[in-house]
Write an enzyme that holds these catalytic residues in place. Structure first.
Site, mmCIF file in Angstrom:
data_model
loop_
_atom_site.group_PDB
_atom_site.id
_atom_site.type_symbol
_atom_site.label_atom_id
_atom_site.label_comp_id
_atom_site.label_asym_id
_atom_site.label_seq_id
_atom_site.Cartn_x
_atom_site.Cartn_y
_atom_site.Cartn_z
ATOM 1 N N LYS A 1 61.634 8.811 -1.300
ATOM 2 C CA LYS A 1 61.314 7.414 -1.640
ATOM 3 C C LYS A 1 60.193 7.384 -2.691
ATOM 4 O O LYS A 1 59.588 8.432 -2.982
ATOM 5 C CB LYS A 1 60.890 6.681 -0.367
ATOM 6 C CG LYS A 1 59.601 7.224 0.258
ATOM 7 C CD LYS A 1 59.365 6.681 1.661
ATOM 8 C CE LYS A 1 58.049 7.206 2.218
ATOM 9 N NZ LYS A 1 57.873 6.836 3.640
ATOM 10 N N ARG B 1 55.814 -1.421 12.843
ATOM 11 C CA ARG B 1 56.176 -1.709 11.458
ATOM 12 C C ARG B 1 57.663 -2.058 11.453
ATOM 13 O O ARG B 1 58.022 -3.211 11.353
ATOM 14 C CB ARG B 1 55.859 -0.482 10.592
ATOM 15 C CG ARG B 1 55.809 -0.744 9.129
ATOM 16 C CD ARG B 1 55.313 0.463 8.348
ATOM 17 N NE ARG B 1 56.205 1.611 8.434
ATOM 18 C CZ ARG B 1 56.060 2.713 7.703
ATOM 19 N NH1 ARG B 1 55.061 2.811 6.838
ATOM 20 N NH2 ARG B 1 56.902 3.709 7.812
ATOM 21 N N TYR C 1 32.471 -0.130 -20.322
ATOM 22 C CA TYR C 1 32.373 -1.516 -19.839
ATOM 23 C C TYR C 1 31.267 -1.659 -18.797
ATOM 24 O O TYR C 1 31.084 -0.787 -17.947
ATOM 25 C CB TYR C 1 33.686 -1.933 -19.170
ATOM 26 C CG TYR C 1 34.792 -2.291 -20.133
ATOM 27 C CD1 TYR C 1 34.646 -3.332 -21.050
ATOM 28 C CD2 TYR C 1 35.999 -1.602 -20.101
ATOM 29 C CE1 TYR C 1 35.675 -3.666 -21.914
ATOM 30 C CE2 TYR C 1 37.035 -1.931 -20.952
ATOM 31 C CZ TYR C 1 36.866 -2.966 -21.864
ATOM 32 O OH TYR C 1 37.883 -3.291 -22.716
ATOM 33 N N MET D 1 41.516 0.548 -19.226
ATOM 34 C CA MET D 1 42.966 0.534 -19.052
ATOM 35 C C MET D 1 43.609 1.807 -19.625
ATOM 36 O O MET D 1 44.505 2.396 -19.017
ATOM 37 C CB MET D 1 43.557 -0.701 -19.729
ATOM 38 C CG MET D 1 45.045 -0.850 -19.486
ATOM 39 S SD MET D 1 45.773 -2.207 -20.414
ATOM 40 C CE MET D 1 45.036 -3.626 -19.614
#
Ligand code: PLP
Length: 376
Positions: free
Chosen positions: A48, A146, A266, A319
């Site tokens: 998966k 779940r 930043y 980013m």
């Protein structure tokens, strides 16, 4: 470099910002190792999340070559892709039977993992309409809360076995805490699953993920379902990871000098405490490098290896870029265009995960789409 490090001699394209190298021989070796350890139980492979981020198709092909015949995915879309690749594989879809998908399961010979009474009723009705007892797994919840039937619902299912219109191919449950050795919930789940499996003596049973597969034999039942350990992650605190499967190298876009007292990135979160050399790497959180792996004056971040030296990340991760302090690396040992290693050269998934307040599963499944990928 250790003998376990992944190397490849082909040269990545000059525009690649990062290179992700996937060692399929290590993947196969990890699967074979787990399969050997759990014998006589059978060993499935969980693919998966796009094969835990390394690519569903290359992962599944390699695992088939290594002997895997039963596969687990989360979604029907993944199962379809897998079916096109592996016409003979047994494929289970963990997230269950969404209404309206029944015919697709039949047409592609896929097995839904039924996790509620309504799914069981719907698959049963579909099989009766079709006139064929198609296969499915039934998931019983033993403490995860779940997916899965409650214990009472499982007992009812056993009692009403004649009314089931499908072929019960597998009975399964899922461990919540097997990564923590001796967690009391594991023993409770095992006991409850044993009792339920005893009601279906003719059906294959499966409980163990990687942590269970590499744990007590009692957890193995007929089939184990390892994922993370096959991909080189650490399944439990008391077991070393198997062979690393991914290596990640990031391109050095620039090397710059930063004066003492200046800040980097930043938020001016990093202040140079000495005259520094800084490598700016061409990858960031858009490539799946967690923003939390960044650093500030108050908190260290992850590390990367440049020319054999471990260097700290400094400042926030952008980013598409991040900064490394390479002051300790000899000046002539590094130039723009070279690579820094974020995974490999002694840095494991765990190292990056730990600095990012996450787990190796999330690091793997977040690996970016912009990297130049190569499979060796
Ligand atoms: C993801 C998953 C697995 C594999 O778990 P790992 O911890 O990666 O080995 C097994 N079973 C189920 C139901 C899962 O969802």
């Amino acid at each position: 470099m250790t003998s376990h490090d992944i190397t490849s001699h082909d040269i990545p394209p000059p525009e690649a910002g990062g290179v992700l190298t996937v060692d399929l021989a290590a993947l196969r070796a990890n699967y074979e190792e787990i399969a050997r350890r759990v014998t006589p139980a059978a060993c499935a492979a969980v693919v998966k999340g796009d094969g835990y981020g390394i690519g569903l198709v290359p992962a599944a092909s390699a695992l088939w070559q290594a002997g895997a015949r039963t596969f687990f995915v989360a979604l029907l879309s993944e199962a379809r892709e897998l079916r096109n690749l592996l016409p003979e594989a047994e494929i289970f879809v963990l997230n269950g039977l969404f209404p309206g998908t029944e015919a697709a399961y039949r047409d592609k010979r896929l097995c839904p993992v039924l996790g509620s009474v309504s799914e069981i009723e719907r698959w049963s009705a579909f099989c009766e309409d079709t006139g064929t007892a198609l296969p499915a797994a039934v998931h019983v919840d033993t403490g995860m809360n779940r997916l899965g039937l409650s214990a009472t619902e499982a007992v009812n299912l056993a009692e009403g076995r004649d009314e089931i219109g499908f072929t019960l191919a597998l009975l399964m449950s899922h461990l919540a805490c097997a990564d923590e050795p001796d967690h009391p919930l594991t023993a409770r789940q095992l006991e409850d699953f044993r009792a339920i499996a005893a009601l279906f003596p003719d059906v294959r049973a499966s409980l163990a993920n990687s942590a269970g597969a590499l744990g007590d034999r009692a957890l193995h039942f007929d089939l184990v379902r390892p994922g993370i350990a096959v991909y080189g992650g650490r399944p439990r605190k008391d077991v070393a990871p198997l062979r690393p499967v991914v290596r990640l190298e990031l391109r050095i876009a620039q090397v710059r000098h930063v004066h003492e007292g200046e800040t980097v990135g930043y938020g001016a979160a990093h202040t140079a405490l000495r005259p520094s050399r800084v490598a700016i790497l061409s990858a960031g959180y858009a490539d799946g490098i967690p923003r939390l792996a960044g650093a500030s004056d108050l908190r260290p971040g992850a590390e990367a290896v440049v020319a054999g030296h471990r260097c700290p990340l400094i400042g926030r991760i952008s980013m598409d870029l991040l900064a490394l302090d390479i002051t300790e690396v000899p000046e002539d040992a590094v130039s723009p265009g070279d690579f820094a290693t974020l995974l490999g050269d002694g840095l494991g998934l765990e190292d990056l995960a730990r600095h990012s307040a996450t787990i190796d599963y999330e690091i793997l499944t977040s690996l970016g789409r912009r990297y130049h990928r190569r499979w060796v």
